[in-house]
Motif scaffolding. Structure first.
Motif, PDB file in Angstrom:
ATOM      1  N   LEU A 155       0.837  -1.204   0.000  1.00  0.00           N
ATOM      2  CA  LEU A 155       0.000   0.000   0.000  1.00  0.00           C
ATOM      3  C   LEU A 155       0.865   1.245   0.000  1.00  0.00           C
ATOM      4  O   LEU A 155       1.832   1.350   0.744  1.00  0.00           O
ATOM      5  CB  LEU A 155      -0.919   0.007   1.225  1.00  0.00           C
ATOM      6  CG  LEU A 155      -1.997  -1.060   1.249  1.00  0.00           C
ATOM      7  CD1 LEU A 155      -2.686  -1.064   2.600  1.00  0.00           C
ATOM      8  CD2 LEU A 155      -3.003  -0.836   0.136  1.00  0.00           C
ATOM      9  N   ARG A 156       0.537   2.222  -0.827  1.00  0.00           N
ATOM     10  CA  ARG A 156       1.293   3.473  -0.911  1.00  0.00           C
ATOM     11  C   ARG A 156       0.354   4.662  -0.797  1.00  0.00           C
ATOM     12  O   ARG A 156      -0.794   4.605  -1.229  1.00  0.00           O
ATOM     13  CB  ARG A 156       2.050   3.570  -2.240  1.00  0.00           C
ATOM     14  CG  ARG A 156       3.077   2.477  -2.458  1.00  0.00           C
ATOM     15  CD  ARG A 156       4.282   2.648  -1.538  1.00  0.00           C
ATOM     16  NE  ARG A 156       5.230   1.574  -1.720  1.00  0.00           N
ATOM     17  CZ  ARG A 156       5.304   0.494  -0.958  1.00  0.00           C
ATOM     18  NH1 ARG A 156       4.503   0.341   0.063  1.00  0.00           N
ATOM     19  NH2 ARG A 156       6.196  -0.432  -1.186  1.00  0.00           N
ATOM     20  N   VAL A 157       0.874   5.723  -0.226  1.00  0.00           N
ATOM     21  CA  VAL A 157       0.131   6.977  -0.084  1.00  0.00           C
ATOM     22  C   VAL A 157       1.040   8.084  -0.596  1.00  0.00           C
ATOM     23  O   VAL A 157       2.222   8.133  -0.247  1.00  0.00           O
ATOM     24  CB  VAL A 157      -0.238   7.223   1.399  1.00  0.00           C
ATOM     25  CG1 VAL A 157      -0.879   8.573   1.572  1.00  0.00           C
ATOM     26  CG2 VAL A 157      -1.152   6.123   1.902  1.00  0.00           C
ATOM     27  N   PRO A 158       0.517   9.014  -1.410  1.00  0.00           N
ATOM     28  CA  PRO A 158       1.352  10.126  -1.886  1.00  0.00           C
ATOM     29  C   PRO A 158       1.906  10.943  -0.719  1.00  0.00           C
ATOM     30  O   PRO A 158       1.248  11.127   0.295  1.00  0.00           O
ATOM     31  CB  PRO A 158       0.386  10.967  -2.721  1.00  0.00           C
ATOM     32  CG  PRO A 158      -0.760  10.065  -3.038  1.00  0.00           C
ATOM     33  CD  PRO A 158      -0.837   9.061  -1.938  1.00  0.00           C
ATOM     34  N   ASN A 159       3.122  11.403  -0.869  1.00  0.00           N
ATOM     35  CA  ASN A 159       3.803  12.271   0.106  1.00  0.00           C
ATOM     36  C   ASN A 159       4.150  11.596   1.428  1.00  0.00           C
ATOM     37  O   ASN A 159       4.459  12.268   2.393  1.00  0.00           O
ATOM     38  CB  ASN A 159       2.983  13.540   0.381  1.00  0.00           C
ATOM     39  CG  ASN A 159       2.714  14.314  -0.876  1.00  0.00           C
ATOM     40  OD1 ASN A 159       3.563  14.407  -1.755  1.00  0.00           O
ATOM     41  ND2 ASN A 159       1.521  14.849  -0.982  1.00  0.00           N
ATOM     42  N   VAL A 160       4.058  10.260   1.501  1.00  0.00           N
ATOM     43  CA  VAL A 160       4.478   9.533   2.698  1.00  0.00           C
ATOM     44  C   VAL A 160       5.524   8.518   2.268  1.00  0.00           C
ATOM     45  O   VAL A 160       5.260   7.681   1.413  1.00  0.00           O
ATOM     46  CB  VAL A 160       3.299   8.804   3.384  1.00  0.00           C
ATOM     47  CG1 VAL A 160       3.783   7.996   4.573  1.00  0.00           C
ATOM     48  CG2 VAL A 160       2.230   9.798   3.807  1.00  0.00           C
ATOM     49  N   THR A 161       6.722   8.622   2.825  1.00  0.00           N
ATOM     50  CA  THR A 161       7.798   7.712   2.476  1.00  0.00           C
ATOM     51  C   THR A 161       7.854   6.580   3.498  1.00  0.00           C
ATOM     52  O   THR A 161       8.144   6.823   4.662  1.00  0.00           O
ATOM     53  CB  THR A 161       9.155   8.439   2.450  1.00  0.00           C
ATOM     54  OG1 THR A 161       9.037   9.553   1.576  1.00  0.00           O
ATOM     55  CG2 THR A 161      10.255   7.516   1.981  1.00  0.00           C
ATOM     56  N   PRO A 162       7.575   5.341   3.075  1.00  0.00           N
ATOM     57  CA  PRO A 162       7.629   4.225   4.016  1.00  0.00           C
ATOM     58  C   PRO A 162       9.063   3.759   4.270  1.00  0.00           C
ATOM     59  O   PRO A 162      10.000   4.256   3.645  1.00  0.00           O
ATOM     60  CB  PRO A 162       6.828   3.137   3.301  1.00  0.00           C
ATOM     61  CG  PRO A 162       6.999   3.434   1.858  1.00  0.00           C
ATOM     62  CD  PRO A 162       7.136   4.934   1.755  1.00  0.00           C
TER      63      PRO A 162
END
Length: 184
Positions: A155-162
């Motif tokens: 899962l990815r969200v823009p502007n959040v670096t995992p």
């Protein structure tokens, strides 16, 4: 005339039992692994649901403790229960909690509360990642390779670096919580 089994009959029975055991034992081990994967997926879903519900109702995690938010068996490093610790801590490394699989810390969670310093306010999120040191051990490896777990980790969200590995490849997924109280 004596009644009883001959040696040949007993040997045939033992051979047949051995064949049945050689087929049944691997199937039982696979069933146990499947059950561990299902339990892990269920625990992740419950944890995400509990965190989301708490955030929607309260609008922030604030000083909430894990025991106030969920009853999923998560823990801190070194086998300590996380139930009495805060959900969100200033230092991300301190705020990590682990979901054990077969007694091994396999999946790591970090929760970040919303940041009110920016306009508009960013929602809170949870990061779900692999515990790098244990990702190849025992049942943990098989759990991390299961499709539902892979979906959470991707899962990815823009502007959040995992979390990333040494090669810059993301090893965590991100889930966003939005509060009905907050205005974005």
């Amino acid at each position: 005339m004596k009644k009883g089994f001959t040696m040949i009959e007993l040997i045939f029975v033992i051979v047949i039992l051995g064949i049945l055991a050689s087929v049944a034992i691997p199937r039982l081990a696979a069933t146990r692994t499947d059950a561990e994967i299902a339990t892990t997926v269920s625990n992740i879903r419950t944890l995400i649901s509990d965190l989301s519900s708490y955030y929607v109702v309260k609008g922030e995690f604030g000083n909430a403790k894990w025991g106030d938010v969920t009853n999923v068996p998560i823990r801190l490093e070194r086998q300590k229960s996380a139930q009495g610790t805060k959900v969100v801590l200033n230092n991300a490394a301190q705020g990590a909690v682990y979901l054990p699989v077969d007694g091994i810390d396999c999946i790591v969670f970090r929760v970040k509360d919303r940041d009110n310093t920016q306009t508009p306010a960013r929602p809170a999120y949870i990061e779900i990642g692999k515990v790098r040191a244990n990702k190849g051990k025992g049942t943990c490896k098989e759990v991390l390779e299961a499709e539902p777990i892979k979906a959470y980790l991707d899962l990815r969200v823009p502007n959040v670096t995992p979390i990333e590995n040494n090669n810059g490849v993301p090893e965590a997924g991100v889930i966003v919580f939005e509060s009905s109280i907050s205005i974005y």
